[in-house]
Design an enzyme around this catalytic site. Structure first.
Site, PDB file in Angstrom:
ATOM      1  N   GLY A  46       1.596  -1.188  -1.033  1.00  0.00           N
ATOM      2  CA  GLY A  46       1.805  -2.540  -0.542  1.00  0.00           C
ATOM      3  C   GLY A  46       0.903  -3.514  -1.289  1.00  0.00           C
ATOM      4  O   GLY A  46      -0.068  -3.099  -1.943  1.00  0.00           O
ATOM      5  N   GLN A  51      -4.044 -11.118  -1.973  1.00  0.00           N
ATOM      6  CA  GLN A  51      -4.862 -10.222  -2.802  1.00  0.00           C
ATOM      7  C   GLN A  51      -4.825 -10.595  -4.286  1.00  0.00           C
ATOM      8  O   GLN A  51      -5.682 -10.149  -5.050  1.00  0.00           O
ATOM      9  CB  GLN A  51      -4.386  -8.765  -2.631  1.00  0.00           C
ATOM     10  CG  GLN A  51      -4.624  -8.221  -1.237  1.00  0.00           C
ATOM     11  CD  GLN A  51      -4.029  -6.839  -1.081  1.00  0.00           C
ATOM     12  OE1 GLN A  51      -2.853  -6.692  -0.789  1.00  0.00           O
ATOM     13  NE2 GLN A  51      -4.832  -5.815  -1.298  1.00  0.00           N
ATOM     14  N   CYS A  92      -7.070   0.281   0.713  1.00  0.00           N
ATOM     15  CA  CYS A  92      -6.738  -1.094   0.349  1.00  0.00           C
ATOM     16  C   CYS A  92      -7.088  -1.301  -1.119  1.00  0.00           C
ATOM     17  O   CYS A  92      -8.190  -0.944  -1.546  1.00  0.00           O
ATOM     18  CB  CYS A  92      -7.533  -2.071   1.226  1.00  0.00           C
ATOM     19  SG  CYS A  92      -7.154  -3.795   0.869  1.00  0.00           S
ATOM     20  N   LEU A  93      -6.148  -1.896  -1.862  1.00  0.00           N
ATOM     21  CA  LEU A  93      -6.403  -2.123  -3.288  1.00  0.00           C
ATOM     22  C   LEU A  93      -7.532  -3.137  -3.487  1.00  0.00           C
ATOM     23  O   LEU A  93      -8.125  -3.188  -4.560  1.00  0.00           O
ATOM     24  CB  LEU A  93      -5.121  -2.600  -3.976  1.00  0.00           C
ATOM     25  CG  LEU A  93      -3.949  -1.594  -3.899  1.00  0.00           C
ATOM     26  CD1 LEU A  93      -2.684  -2.200  -4.492  1.00  0.00           C
ATOM     27  CD2 LEU A  93      -4.305  -0.285  -4.591  1.00  0.00           C
ATOM     28  N   HIS A 134      -0.966  -4.085   8.048  1.00  0.00           N
ATOM     29  CA  HIS A 134      -2.091  -4.244   7.112  1.00  0.00           C
ATOM     30  C   HIS A 134      -1.843  -5.448   6.188  1.00  0.00           C
ATOM     31  O   HIS A 134      -2.730  -6.279   5.976  1.00  0.00           O
ATOM     32  CB  HIS A 134      -2.227  -2.938   6.316  1.00  0.00           C
ATOM     33  CG  HIS A 134      -3.257  -2.929   5.244  1.00  0.00           C
ATOM     34  ND1 HIS A 134      -4.373  -2.122   5.282  1.00  0.00           N
ATOM     35  CD2 HIS A 134      -3.344  -3.599   4.061  1.00  0.00           C
ATOM     36  CE1 HIS A 134      -5.100  -2.315   4.192  1.00  0.00           C
ATOM     37  NE2 HIS A 134      -4.483  -3.210   3.426  1.00  0.00           N
ATOM     38  N   GLU A 135      -0.611  -5.546   5.650  1.00  0.00           N
ATOM     39  CA  GLU A 135      -0.316  -6.636   4.698  1.00  0.00           C
ATOM     40  C   GLU A 135      -0.260  -7.997   5.411  1.00  0.00           C
ATOM     41  O   GLU A 135      -0.721  -8.999   4.859  1.00  0.00           O
ATOM     42  CB  GLU A 135       1.013  -6.383   3.964  1.00  0.00           C
ATOM     43  CG  GLU A 135       1.084  -5.079   3.177  1.00  0.00           C
ATOM     44  CD  GLU A 135      -0.080  -4.849   2.237  1.00  0.00           C
ATOM     45  OE1 GLU A 135      -0.702  -5.829   1.792  1.00  0.00           O
ATOM     46  OE2 GLU A 135      -0.384  -3.675   1.957  1.00  0.00           O
ATOM     47  N   HIS A 138      -3.603  -9.345   5.762  1.00  0.00           N
ATOM     48  CA  HIS A 138      -4.080 -10.009   4.535  1.00  0.00           C
ATOM     49  C   HIS A 138      -3.654 -11.477   4.523  1.00  0.00           C
ATOM     50  O   HIS A 138      -4.432 -12.354   4.146  1.00  0.00           O
ATOM     51  CB  HIS A 138      -3.512  -9.328   3.285  1.00  0.00           C
ATOM     52  CG  HIS A 138      -4.286  -8.134   2.804  1.00  0.00           C
ATOM     53  ND1 HIS A 138      -5.636  -8.178   2.506  1.00  0.00           N
ATOM     54  CD2 HIS A 138      -3.893  -6.861   2.543  1.00  0.00           C
ATOM     55  CE1 HIS A 138      -6.027  -6.973   2.079  1.00  0.00           C
ATOM     56  NE2 HIS A 138      -5.003  -6.162   2.105  1.00  0.00           N
TER      57      HIS A 138
HETATM   58  O1  K1U Z   1      -2.829  -3.809   0.873  1.00  0.00           O
HETATM   59  C1  K1U Z   1      -3.158  -3.009   0.030  1.00  0.00           C
HETATM   60  O2  K1U Z   1      -4.224  -3.128  -0.534  1.00  0.00           O
HETATM   61  C2  K1U Z   1      -2.261  -1.840  -0.317  1.00  0.00           C
HETATM   62  C3  K1U Z   1      -2.583  -0.588   0.482  1.00  0.00           C
HETATM   63  C4  K1U Z   1      -1.551  -0.452   1.586  1.00  0.00           C
HETATM   64  C5  K1U Z   1      -1.902   0.525   2.672  1.00  0.00           C
HETATM   65  C6  K1U Z   1      -1.971   1.879   2.433  1.00  0.00           C
HETATM   66  C7  K1U Z   1      -2.266   2.755   3.457  1.00  0.00           C
HETATM   67  C8  K1U Z   1      -2.502   2.283   4.723  1.00  0.00           C
HETATM   68  C9  K1U Z   1      -2.447   0.945   4.948  1.00  0.00           C
HETATM   69  C10 K1U Z   1      -2.131   0.055   3.927  1.00  0.00           C
HETATM   70  C11 K1U Z   1      -2.505   0.600  -0.472  1.00  0.00           C
HETATM   71  O3  K1U Z   1      -1.513   0.826  -1.089  1.00  0.00           O
HETATM   72  S1  K1U Z   1      -3.903   1.579  -0.626  1.00  0.00           S
HETATM   73  C12 K1U Z   1      -3.407   2.840  -1.781  1.00  0.00           C
HETATM   74  C13 K1U Z   1      -2.501   3.870  -1.187  1.00  0.00           C
HETATM   75  O4  K1U Z   1      -2.383   3.961   0.008  1.00  0.00           O
HETATM   76  C14 K1U Z   1      -1.716   4.760  -2.070  1.00  0.00           C
HETATM   77  C15 K1U Z   1      -1.955   4.856  -3.400  1.00  0.00           C
HETATM   78  C16 K1U Z   1      -1.197   5.695  -4.189  1.00  0.00           C
HETATM   79  C17 K1U Z   1      -0.195   6.440  -3.658  1.00  0.00           C
HETATM   80  C18 K1U Z   1       0.040   6.380  -2.317  1.00  0.00           C
HETATM   81  C19 K1U Z   1      -0.716   5.547  -1.515  1.00  0.00           C
HETATM   82 ZN    ZN Z   2      -5.071  -4.163   1.648  1.00  0.00          ZN
END
Ligand code: K1U
Ligand code: ZN
Length: 170
Positions: A46, A51, A92-93, A134-135, A138
């Site tokens: 996501g 972000q 979270c990225l 979560h998004e 943000h």
């Molecule tokens: O909002 C963001 O920063 C994105 C976030 C979304 C999220 C993931 C898990 C739970 C809640 C919200 C991410 O994508 S973190 C990275 C991640 O979960 C992932 C990375 C690579 C493959 C699969 C998942």
């Molecule tokens: Zn996030």
């Protein structure tokens, strides 16, 4: 297409509240394409416009195994949340390398527009429900670490400062 730089916690710009998109035009469609490319490249499931330092209500999500089911949410709203909650280990990225448990509603109902300005709505549960909540946080200027204890938050800030100092040295 272009990769967009992702803001890292505790950047104060992550706490800005996003405004509704007024017109879904080519500028917004280009933002959506660039956000999707940035999310897939990270990789993540996501990304919210906040972000990438754009303070408008735009989100991209793709929780599919083959990363081929992009969900574009413009002006999304959660119109119903279940009382029942689930705990999920979130990442979270904008908070690289940190994962922790957050409790949120298990099921939600969402209304949004897509990049063609078509209104749509859907029910979500499991990872999709977690990701949408979560998004949308943000877009309200809230980062998932704010659900954690003040002690955990200060440890996370210290860890990220250290990671960024080390990255500057390379
Ligand atoms: O909002 C963001 O920063 C994105 C976030 C979304 C999220 C993931 C898990 C739970 C809640 C919200 C991410 O994508 S973190 C990275 C991640 O979960 C992932 C990375 C690579 C493959 C699969 C998942
Ligand atoms: Zn996030």
């Amino acid at each position: 297409m272009a990769l967009l730089p992702i803001l890292h916690y505790p950047d104060p710009r992550l706490h800005k509240v996003a405004k509704p998109v007024e017109v879904i035009d080519d500028r917004i469609r280009e933002l959506v394409r660039n956000m999707a490319e940035t999310m897939y490249e990270a990789p993540g499931v996501g990304l919210a416009a906040t972000q990438v330092d754009v303070h408008e209500r735009v989100v991209v999500i793709d929780i599919s195994e083959d990363s081929d089911q992009l969900l574009v949410l413009i002006n999304p709203e959660i119109t119903w949340k279940s009382e029942e909650q689930q705990v999920y280990e979130e990442g979270c990225l904008s908070v690289p390398g940190i994962y922790d448990e957050v409790r949120r509603s298990s099921r939600i109902h969402v209304k949004a527009h897509n990049e063609k300005d078509e209104a749509f709505e859907f029910d979500a549960e499991g990872l999709l429900a977690v990701c949408v909540q979560h998004e949308l946080d943000h877009l309200l200027g809230k980062v998932f670490v704010e659900y954690l204890s003040p002690l955990k938050q200060s440890r996370i800030r210290a860890k990220i400062r250290k990671q960024e100092r080390e990255a500057e040295r390379v």
